[in-house]
Write an enzyme that holds these catalytic residues in place. Sequence first.
Site, PDB file in Angstrom:
ATOM      1  N   HIS A 107       2.201   1.953  -3.257  1.00  0.00           N
ATOM      2  CA  HIS A 107       0.966   2.849  -3.843  1.00  0.00           C
ATOM      3  C   HIS A 107       1.848   4.172  -3.787  1.00  0.00           C
ATOM      4  CE1 HIS A 107      -2.483  -0.140  -2.925  1.00  0.00           C
ATOM      5  NE2 HIS A 107      -1.523  -0.746  -3.739  1.00  0.00           N
ATOM      6  N   ASP A 121       0.945  -1.083   0.124  1.00  0.00           N
ATOM      7  CA  ASP A 121      -0.051   0.073   0.160  1.00  0.00           C
ATOM      8  C   ASP A 121       0.886   1.209  -0.029  1.00  0.00           C
ATOM      9  OD1 ASP A 121      -2.263   1.925   0.538  1.00  0.00           O
ATOM     10  OD2 ASP A 121      -3.347   0.105   1.135  1.00  0.00           O
TER      11      ASP A 121
END
Length: 438
Positions: free
Chosen positions: A289, A266
């Site tokens: 991310h 993430d």
Amino acid sequence: MSLQTHFIPSLIVFLLSFPSYYCFPGISEASGYDASAGRVYPWYPSTIQGRNFGSKIMSSKMGRSLAAVKTFNVNDYGAKGDGSDATEAFNNAWKAACSSSQGSVLVVPKNKNYLLKPITFEGPCKSSITVQIYGTLQASADRSAYSKDLTRWLVFENVQNLAVEGGGTINGNGKIWWENSCKVNDDLSCKDAPTALIFYNCKNLVVKNLKIQNAQKMHVSFEICVGVEVSGLTITAPADSPNTDGIHVTRTQNIQISSSVIGTGDDCISIVSGSQKVQATGITCGPGHGISIGSLGDGNSEAHVSDVTVNGATLTGTTNGVRIKTWQGGSGSASNIKFQNIEMHNVKNPIIIDQKYCDQDKPCKSQSRTVQVQNVLYQNIKGTSSSSEAIQIDCSEMFPCKGIVLQGIDLRVGGKAAKAECNNAKIIEKGNVSPSCT
């Protein structure tokens, strides 16, 4: 005779008062002595709150010599370090260290593996405290052990003048949680999972030189903290591990994050509502991310983030680069933000502002209200994009983005110029900007 009478007692007084850390260089790591720095912990950086903690004697508020530090070894409280449950021993060692009226060091010896169930190291403590993690802390894989609170594993709460460091490893043992995540298996209902390491309501905090891996969910979270220095962290988890943000910052002010390597499933760094004066430098990010502000405004909430600087970062193979994401229906602002001196290597969406962010199964309802994004600088950002659109700025029609500056941008895809898609934003371009919004 009179000279001897006066000189010898004076010499004795001088020797007795001379700091012990100069006289006994053989103090080991286990006692909290940092031979390379020539000091005994706890110590605090000179930049926090503008206070000088670098002297041999702490400030009057600390009120004691560094040589007065008392050491508490978890093994002395029953921890074996053989992979067996050490939760009670850690709890007892913390209580003893926290209640000490002199500066204390809680030591986790190296070459040892300590299994821990959820535990809160709670303050306030009577004095400054350093936790030296040389060995490995490993989370219990028994999910029932988290039944009281699914969101926490290791928590430091209400502690001032705290340092956590040592070069050891914190292992969240997250595989069992990932396998039971609705983001991995659509047939499962969505449930929460623990953040591996939480600092809650801490002030004057140092976290450095730790390896944090395979968190159940987020790796490190700073919540309602003031005056934080983070450096030298290595945070790792598989690229497909769900919701495993590296460093999460919420409702925290005056935090510096530097010289850290983060690769997870993430956001490498996520900064959300209530955070101000956040600086990140020397960040290596990927997989993951990217570096995100938000999401902000979910559930029609009010959110505020301001004075954020990311200066000096390298992102490789991430699904986003530097991102601001807000939900429709929210309110508040994200302002005074700088992304500077950033290298992108095969990054999808290198520069993105998304004011229609929607992270749910059903389409999000179209709403006119949103979090205002304003005064954002993108400067000296170069490298390669894995998507044809290297710049995506998609702002609200009712609340267009204001004061967006692009300066010295050079992003390419497959050796060719990339594209930019920019909507509802007041953008100023300075110098060479490729791709261009104009």
